[in-house]
Design an enzyme around this catalytic site. Sequence first.
Site, PDB file in Angstrom:
ATOM      1  N   ASP A  57      58.861 -29.575 -31.036  1.00  0.00           N
ATOM      2  CA  ASP A  57      58.783 -28.130 -30.798  1.00  0.00           C
ATOM      3  C   ASP A  57      58.450 -27.391 -32.083  1.00  0.00           C
ATOM      4  O   ASP A  57      59.270 -27.302 -32.995  1.00  0.00           O
ATOM      5  CB  ASP A  57      60.118 -27.624 -30.229  1.00  0.00           C
ATOM      6  CG  ASP A  57      60.238 -27.896 -28.732  1.00  0.00           C
ATOM      7  OD1 ASP A  57      59.208 -27.831 -28.032  1.00  0.00           O
ATOM      8  OD2 ASP A  57      61.357 -28.164 -28.269  1.00  0.00           O
ATOM      9  N   GLY A  61      69.527 -25.438 -25.664  1.00  0.00           N
ATOM     10  CA  GLY A  61      70.794 -25.303 -24.952  1.00  0.00           C
ATOM     11  C   GLY A  61      70.846 -24.218 -23.887  1.00  0.00           C
ATOM     12  O   GLY A  61      71.926 -23.878 -23.419  1.00  0.00           O
ATOM     13  N   ASP A  78      60.226 -28.365 -19.537  1.00  0.00           N
ATOM     14  CA  ASP A  78      60.843 -28.288 -20.867  1.00  0.00           C
ATOM     15  C   ASP A  78      61.879 -27.170 -20.857  1.00  0.00           C
ATOM     16  O   ASP A  78      61.542 -26.013 -20.634  1.00  0.00           O
ATOM     17  CB  ASP A  78      59.726 -27.996 -21.890  1.00  0.00           C
ATOM     18  CG  ASP A  78      60.206 -28.004 -23.330  1.00  0.00           C
ATOM     19  OD1 ASP A  78      61.380 -28.317 -23.578  1.00  0.00           O
ATOM     20  OD2 ASP A  78      59.382 -27.689 -24.208  1.00  0.00           O
TER      21      ASP A  78
HETATM   22 ZN    ZN Z   1      58.970 -27.896 -26.088  1.00  0.00          ZN
END
Ligand code: ZN
Length: 192
Positions: A4, A118, A144
Amino acid sequence: IHVDVMDGHFVPVITLGPAITQAVGRFTGLPLDVHLMISEPARYAEAFAKAGAHVLTFHWEVAPSVEEARVVIQAFRDAGVEKVGISVNPDTCQEPLAELFDEVDLILVMSVFPGFGGQKFIVEVLDKVRWLRAAGYEGWIEMDGGVNAETIASCAEAGTDVFVAGSAIFGAEDIPGTIEGFRATATERMHV
Ligand code: ZN
């Protein structure tokens, strides 16, 4: 391995860039699935291609027309990236992507708002996956955000075939066992 990348502009958080991506690649033989949550993805195509990204994904929100998206896709291809992905946020309409079905290898449906780990899974995004499959998209659909033991089955049933889990795996006591369980559930439900 899902990476990410956040730039502190498209999202408030800054995470990592090409150098760390490349370093991650040195420790794994697994493909690097690089998710760019950045404002100018085309500008960094070459840097991430050189860093070893096998899949490079950008956000529709930073190139929100078919023409603009095509420029980014072409930049990624020109840089030598093997697989190109496009992503939509939970509150972005996925319908314009129908015009790009033949031009991307992966569509990443965000099931939380990008920026922080989270978060709770937004169940309404499953409709986006169902819509994409009903519209005839046959490439990879990736989910995702908030993917865990409870949510992975419904993701798979809706038509998702790539699952990204961060907190649910790294927060588990038995990491290999958790991954194995996720894989078993997803495989079983993908063909229901
Ligand atoms: Zn991602």
